[in-house]
Design an enzyme around this catalytic site. Structure first.
Site, mmCIF file in Angstrom:
data_model
loop_
_atom_site.group_PDB
_atom_site.id
_atom_site.type_symbol
_atom_site.label_atom_id
_atom_site.label_comp_id
_atom_site.label_asym_id
_atom_site.label_seq_id
_atom_site.Cartn_x
_atom_site.Cartn_y
_atom_site.Cartn_z
ATOM 1 N N GLY A 239 40.708 37.136 54.802
ATOM 2 C CA GLY A 239 39.591 36.858 54.075
ATOM 3 C C GLY A 239 39.728 36.113 53.167
ATOM 4 O O GLY A 239 40.382 35.217 53.177
ATOM 5 N N HIS A 510 41.467 21.824 18.969
ATOM 6 C CA HIS A 510 42.271 20.923 19.694
ATOM 7 C C HIS A 510 43.573 21.546 19.318
ATOM 8 O O HIS A 510 44.203 21.783 18.454
ATOM 9 C CB HIS A 510 41.395 19.746 18.883
ATOM 10 C CG HIS A 510 42.669 18.913 19.110
ATOM 11 N ND1 HIS A 510 41.791 17.818 20.605
ATOM 12 C CD2 HIS A 510 43.202 17.478 18.851
ATOM 13 C CE1 HIS A 510 42.402 16.716 21.195
ATOM 14 N NE2 HIS A 510 42.961 16.362 19.831
HETATM 15 P P1 NDP Z 1 34.825 41.070 49.691
HETATM 16 O O1 NDP Z 1 34.021 41.915 50.634
HETATM 17 O O2 NDP Z 1 34.189 39.732 48.245
HETATM 18 O O3 NDP Z 1 35.391 39.826 50.870
HETATM 19 C C1 NDP Z 1 35.492 39.673 51.673
HETATM 20 C C2 NDP Z 1 35.952 38.875 52.527
HETATM 21 O O4 NDP Z 1 37.038 39.078 53.861
HETATM 22 C C3 NDP Z 1 35.527 37.955 52.817
HETATM 23 O O5 NDP Z 1 35.628 36.451 52.412
HETATM 24 C C4 NDP Z 1 34.459 37.481 54.196
HETATM 25 O O6 NDP Z 1 34.323 36.261 54.524
HETATM 26 C C5 NDP Z 1 36.004 38.158 54.736
HETATM 27 N N1 NDP Z 1 35.741 39.010 56.639
HETATM 28 C C6 NDP Z 1 34.980 39.792 56.375
HETATM 29 N N2 NDP Z 1 35.170 40.990 57.259
HETATM 30 C C7 NDP Z 1 35.930 40.314 58.243
HETATM 31 C C8 NDP Z 1 36.297 39.996 59.288
HETATM 32 N N3 NDP Z 1 35.496 40.891 59.763
HETATM 33 N N4 NDP Z 1 37.189 39.106 59.926
HETATM 34 C C9 NDP Z 1 37.152 37.438 58.539
HETATM 35 N N5 NDP Z 1 36.871 37.829 57.819
HETATM 36 C C10 NDP Z 1 36.183 38.559 57.202
HETATM 37 O O7 NDP Z 1 36.170 41.006 49.615
HETATM 38 P P2 NDP Z 1 37.274 41.524 48.379
HETATM 39 O O8 NDP Z 1 37.877 42.435 49.037
HETATM 40 O O9 NDP Z 1 38.187 40.190 48.098
HETATM 41 O O10 NDP Z 1 36.704 41.972 46.873
HETATM 42 C C11 NDP Z 1 35.947 43.135 46.416
HETATM 43 C C12 NDP Z 1 35.579 42.794 45.605
HETATM 44 O O11 NDP Z 1 36.516 42.880 44.819
HETATM 45 C C13 NDP Z 1 34.877 41.760 44.503
HETATM 46 O O12 NDP Z 1 33.964 41.772 44.973
HETATM 47 C C14 NDP Z 1 35.599 42.030 43.417
HETATM 48 O O13 NDP Z 1 34.090 42.240 42.853
HETATM 49 C C15 NDP Z 1 36.589 42.949 43.510
HETATM 50 N N6 NDP Z 1 38.045 42.124 43.165
HETATM 51 C C16 NDP Z 1 37.971 41.405 41.883
HETATM 52 C C17 NDP Z 1 38.905 40.651 41.269
HETATM 53 C C18 NDP Z 1 38.841 40.023 39.894
HETATM 54 O O14 NDP Z 1 38.355 40.125 39.266
HETATM 55 N N7 NDP Z 1 40.102 39.003 39.552
HETATM 56 C C19 NDP Z 1 40.078 40.689 42.479
HETATM 57 C C20 NDP Z 1 40.212 41.377 43.856
HETATM 58 C C21 NDP Z 1 38.747 42.259 43.693
HETATM 59 P P3 NDP Z 1 32.654 35.950 54.777
HETATM 60 O O15 NDP Z 1 32.177 35.534 53.054
HETATM 61 O O16 NDP Z 1 32.433 35.990 55.797
HETATM 62 O O17 NDP Z 1 31.804 37.262 55.052
#
Ligand code: NDP
Ligand code: FAD
Length: 537
Positions: A239, A510
């Site tokens: 991911g 600063h």
């Molecule tokens: P996301 O849905 O944002 O990201 C999923 C990631 O996994 C993407 O990079 C996606 O790639 C990849 N992916 C999805 N399916 C597959 C697959 N089958 N094989 C390989 N890679 C895959 O989820 P997260 O779980 O990272 O985060 C969820 C939410 O949680 C965020 O949107 C955020 O709002 C919240 N969060 C907030 C944080 C903060 O405020 N600091 C920290 C962590 C989470 P692709 O781009 O190609 O789809």
């Protein structure tokens, strides 16, 4: 001086004994604290004029649900809340408070902090602290301290529910009809039906395993990571969004070898120029990226490692890793609430609950807030604010609705990224290239000068303005130390209509990194270098 007060450790143990915490909360007694049953225990719901037992029943005791329940109770409503955490495939479960407190923001930030501390060891030596080299990290000790803090928070939420006379059910809730939920215990046994005038669904999300063969048996997710007693070395993080990059970052900083499998781009939805800088920074620290790759299946080797079959740019490959961390998105927990029994309309694309701007679902007395609501940010502060506003509308006569424009956020990667508003590419898509002015600056924090090997080129500020609106700031991006702290105040300014002119007139503090955002004068259009030379003068 001697003291009779217990030390912090003893005090914690006393608190845990008082509430019977022997580990993650499971079968807590059903509590009711109403006028007819002030002592709690098995509840006796009072006789009320309303045909329903409660004014409000909240399903989900996370950021949004707790906020809504507490505010509603403060406003005099008779409130109940159900929260239940089914264990992960490897058996991890946790207490009251939802994702943020138990398996999200809080443990993540504490471990990120632990990682940053490690990253600064070289700087500390150059500051004169005579630290030995190759200082090992004690994972078990860190986890114990993180979990101790979480248990205090779990207990704090229980106390708040008691104080506010909110009836708490540590049971799984599902709709029977639009005014009734059925409660089931951890064995799946039916406990009872409960009725309410209104419902708020705030059941959140859980990690996806992607349906890959062997994933549940061989991989762990963010639901497990923060309480694991140990983690093997040589970790594959799959991911490329917030969760994967943040966890990969601190695992590396805590001494693990980390590889990150990226399907397409880093940090989809964020400013891609900044996302790429984060990737380069992480690569520079020693993390390995496998790009254009997706897993096929997982299996265990004889020595407990994980065999990963994957496809990269059309080619099938196999690698062995010590452990595999999956962060490939999260699934809305709507199936379990049986929305069809109440007539709640779900978006089939993502299984989230479709709501209007006042958080009302397709059923007039059923509302939804937080991660499980379609089209809302998946962030704790917006869930908390939405919960509180909803309670005030339901029981306080308020008409105030949430404004989801300019919600700031920070990605806690080893170099932190805080942003508010639009990415450069989104701004151009909406307003057109000719109407968007982008200012940027590459700078080195003063404190990074102790260590000669520390590069400055990654710290970056970007201001995106709309020329059609007097150069109103429509996107603010900051890559550098303490990004969350830096961005919070600027986000307030953007709510007030910040323009580039006001930013220029703002006197900096600063020497800080935040002041850099008040001094950026190089437009991308000019082609001049964004790299700052010398210092801050
Ligand atoms: P996301 O849905 O944002 O990201 C999923 C990631 O996994 C993407 O990079 C996606 O790639 C990849 N992916 C999805 N399916 C597959 C697959 N089958 N094989 C390989 N890679 C895959 O989820 P997260 O779980 O990272 O985060 C969820 C939410 O949680 C965020 O949107 C955020 O709002 C919240 N969060 C907030 C944080 C903060 O405020 N600091 C920290 C962590 C989470 P692709 O781009 O190609 O789809
Ligand atoms: P949740 O907090 O998920 O609460 C839902 C609760 O409902 C859970 O306890 C669940 O078990 C329970 N439940 C589900 N179904 C039922 C049922 N049928 N009956 C009874 N109970 C049920 N956000 C930030 O703002 N900053 C961050 O730094 C940040 N870091 C994160 C890091 C990670 C690893 C993760 C996973 C998330 C992070 N987030 C962060 C996102 C944040 O945690 C969520 O946006 C927030 O917790 C959502 O709150 P919620 O109330 O919608 O749901």
């Amino acid at each position: 001086m001697e003291s009779n007060q217990p030390d912090q450790g003893e005090e914690m143990e006393m608190v845990m004994d008082m509430v019977g915490f022997g580990g993650p909360e499971e079968e807590a007694p059903v509590m009711s604290f109403n006028m007819l049953d002030p002592g709690g225990g098995e509840e006796e719901v009072p006789v009320r004029k309303s045909p329903y037992q409660f004014d409000l029943f909240v399903i989900g005791g996370g950021s949004g649900g707790l906020s809504c329940a507490k505010e509603a109770a403060t406003l005099g409503a008779k409130v109940a809340l159900a929260d239940f955490v089914p264990p992960t495939p490897i058996g991890t479960t946790w207490g009251l408070g939802g994702t943020c407190v138990n398996v999200g923001c809080i443990p993540k930030k504490l471990m990120h902090f632990a990682g940053i501390f490690g990253d600064y060891q070289g700087d500390q030596r150059e500051c004169g602290w005579e630290l030995p080299t190759n200082v090992p990290h004690n994972w078990e000790r860190m986890v114990a301290n993180v979990q101790k803090h979480i248990q205090v928070l779990n207990w704090g939420y229980r106390v708040q529910l008691i104080d506010k006379e909110i009836t708490y059910f540590n049971h799984y809730a599902s709709f029977v009809d639009s005014h009734t939920v059925a409660l089931h215990d951890k064995t799946g046994k039916f406990v009872k039906n409960v009725t309410s005038e209104n419902f708020v669904v705030a059941v959140g999300l859980r990690p996806s395993y992607g349906g890959y063969p062997g994933a549940e048996e061989c991989c762990f997710t963010s639901d497990d990571l923060f309480s694991m007693k140990s983690v093997r070395d040589n970790i594959l993080c799959i991911g490329a969004s917030y969760i994967s990059l943040e966890c990969a970052g601190f695992l590396h900083s805590l001494g693990k070898h980390v590889t990150i499998m990226v399907r397409s781009i880093l940090l989809r939805g964020f400013d891609q120029e900044v996302a790429e800088k984060i990737g380069s920074f992480m690569e520079g620290l020693g993390m390995v990226f496998i790009k254009g790759a997706v897993p096929i299946q997982f299996s265990k080797t004889e020595d407990g490692k994980v065999r990963v079959e994957y496809e990269q740019n059309g080619e099938q490959k196999v690698e062995i890793y010590g452990a595999v961390f999956l962060a490939i998105g999260r699934i809305a927990l709507t199936k379990g609430i049986k929305p069809e029994n109440a007539g709640i309309v779900i978006n089939p694309r993502n299984n989230k609950i479709i709501v209007d701007e006042a958080d009302r679902s397709s059923v007039p007395n059923i509302f939804s807030i937080g991660d499980v609501s379609d089209g809302r940010p998946e962030l704790t502060p917006s869930a908390i604010q939405a919960g509180s506003y909803l309670a005030k509308r339901l029981f306080g006569g308020s008409t105030h609705i949430m404004d989801y424009v300019n919600v700031p956020t920070t990605v806690f990667t080893p170099i932190e990224y805080g942003c508010c508003g639009l990415s450069e590419e989104k701004a151009i898509e909406i307003y057109g290239d000719e109407n968007v002015e982008v200012y940027h600056s590459m700078f080195k924090p003063l404190e990074w000068n102790y260590l000669e090997s520390r590069e400055g080129k990654y710290c970056y500020g970007k201001i995106v303005t709309n020329k059609l609106e007097n150069e109103k700031v429509i996107g603010l991006h900051y890559l550098g130390p303490n990004a969350g702290e830096v961005l919070q105040g600027f986000a307030a300014a953007m709510k007030c209509g910040l323009t580039k002119e006001i930013l220029d007139q703002t006197v900096g503090i600063h020497p800080t990194c935040a002041e850099e955002l008040t001094k950026i004068d190089v437009t991308k259009r000019s082609g001049r270098t964004a790299a700052k030379t010398g210092c801050w003068g």
